[in-house]
Design a protein around this motif. Sequence first.
Motif, short mmCIF file in Angstrom:
data_model
loop_
_atom_site.label_atom_id
_atom_site.label_comp_id
_atom_site.label_asym_id
_atom_site.label_seq_id
_atom_site.Cartn_x
_atom_site.Cartn_y
_atom_site.Cartn_z
N HIS A 126 0.86 -1.19 0.00
CA HIS A 126 0.00 0.00 0.00
C HIS A 126 0.89 1.24 0.00
N VAL A 127 0.70 2.09 -0.99
CA VAL A 127 1.48 3.33 -1.04
C VAL A 127 0.75 4.38 -0.22
N LEU A 128 1.29 4.74 0.93
CA LEU A 128 0.65 5.72 1.81
C LEU A 128 0.98 7.15 1.36
N ARG A 129 2.15 7.29 0.76
CA ARG A 129 2.56 8.60 0.24
C ARG A 129 3.46 8.35 -0.97
N PRO A 130 3.12 8.89 -2.15
CA PRO A 130 3.99 8.71 -3.31
C PRO A 130 5.28 9.49 -3.11
N ALA A 186 -1.13 -1.05 -4.27
CA ALA A 186 -2.38 -0.30 -4.15
C ALA A 186 -2.10 1.11 -3.70
N ALA A 187 -2.62 2.09 -4.45
CA ALA A 187 -2.53 3.48 -4.00
C ALA A 187 -3.68 3.70 -3.03
N GLU A 188 -3.43 4.44 -1.97
CA GLU A 188 -4.50 4.69 -0.99
C GLU A 188 -5.50 5.70 -1.52
N PRO A 189 -6.78 5.55 -1.14
CA PRO A 189 -7.74 6.60 -1.48
C PRO A 189 -7.33 7.87 -0.76
N SER A 190 -7.42 9.02 -1.45
CA SER A 190 -7.02 10.26 -0.77
C SER A 190 -8.04 10.58 0.31
N PRO A 191 -7.60 11.12 1.46
CA PRO A 191 -8.52 11.39 2.56
C PRO A 191 -9.67 12.30 2.12
N ALA A 192 -9.40 13.17 1.16
CA ALA A 192 -10.44 14.11 0.73
C ALA A 192 -11.38 13.49 -0.30
#
Length: 360
Positions: free
Chosen positions: A194-198, A217-223
């Motif tokens: 899981h990529v928490l920050r690119p 997996a890229a994380e869904p952005s919090p916004a």
Amino acid sequence: MTNETRYWPPERTDDGVREAAAALAAGGVVAFPTETVYGLGGDARNEEAVEKIFAAKGRPSDNPLIVHLASAADAEALASAVSPLERKLMERFWPGPLTLVLPVRPGAVSPRVTAGLDTVAVRVPGHELARRLIAASGCPVAAPSANRSGRPSPTRADHVLEDLNGRIDGVLDGGPTGVGLESTVVRVLGGAIHVLRPGGITAEQLRAAAGDEAAVAAEPSPAGGSGAAAAEAEAEAPRSPGVKYTHYAPRGEMALVTGRDPALVRAAVQQAADAERDRGRRVGILACAEHAGAYRADAVLSLGPRAEPELAARALYAALRECDERGIEFILAEGYPEDGIGAALMNRMRKAAGGRETAV
Ligand code: AMP
Ligand code: MG
């Protein structure tokens, strides 16, 4: 708070490493170059040193710190377990701009470093000076970027002094940093990365290193997202507390213009710049080298050829700081293609722009 900040120039790095390492071992906080950005280091086991880092930066205390190590073997002392896939990523990318979030070994670092989480973020930096300093100090070194919280990260020693002179014990000058953006932060869970920050290591590189055995997996952005499905995805996703904060922002307001056709982007940037200047604002433009010469604005800064996003990544933070210095009130930036390092570049540009973006 410290009053005098020592400065070790590039031609005195031997003395610098020795003296800065002694300061770290004694509970001080010193800034040093890494291949990503300059870090502000302190002994991760020493609560007081860690407190000094938060205080110097004005950093919110629920934002955990990355622990920097001199070698991969040291990670085993901080983590309670390292999986075969995690070990593979360490072997492939360390030293380098990849941070792994691992289950923390209880008591290995101050709980202030992990913000009370049961995980710790670790990496071995790719900059030789950083590794020499860490090895000489004998400490695991907690080090966020060496800027005041909310400001663009420092890519040169003078940026560090601009923000932190008088607030830290010293800065080791190793010249401009290479990547220019922060590390990629990942968490391996259930065999997936899981990529928490690119960051400096791209999703493509992670995928290639992991082979078939792991998904990236890229994380869904919090916004981003809404509704029950998004809420559920958020609850299950590994979280990276720091990504919710406004980051990397210049003092002036910023807006992004994105689009596939560079000529359309250029026209839209000039039109928006003219409109802002008509309102009496000092306008700066961040542009690719191909367009920079043609723009009219109060400051036009080239981030390099459009086909070389690595150069734009290296130049971005210094350009944001330069806009501040030149009294720019509104910055318009051209977007870049989002493959490779472009993903991290656009992530930071979007944060700096606080979400203001026009697609043409
Ligand atoms: P900075 O030091 O400003 O580059 O930010 C470090 C980032 O790493 C934080 O903002 C977090 O998002 C992430 N991070 C550090 N420790 C952890 C952790 N234990 N779990 C998840 N994310 C972390
Ligand atoms: Mg930072």
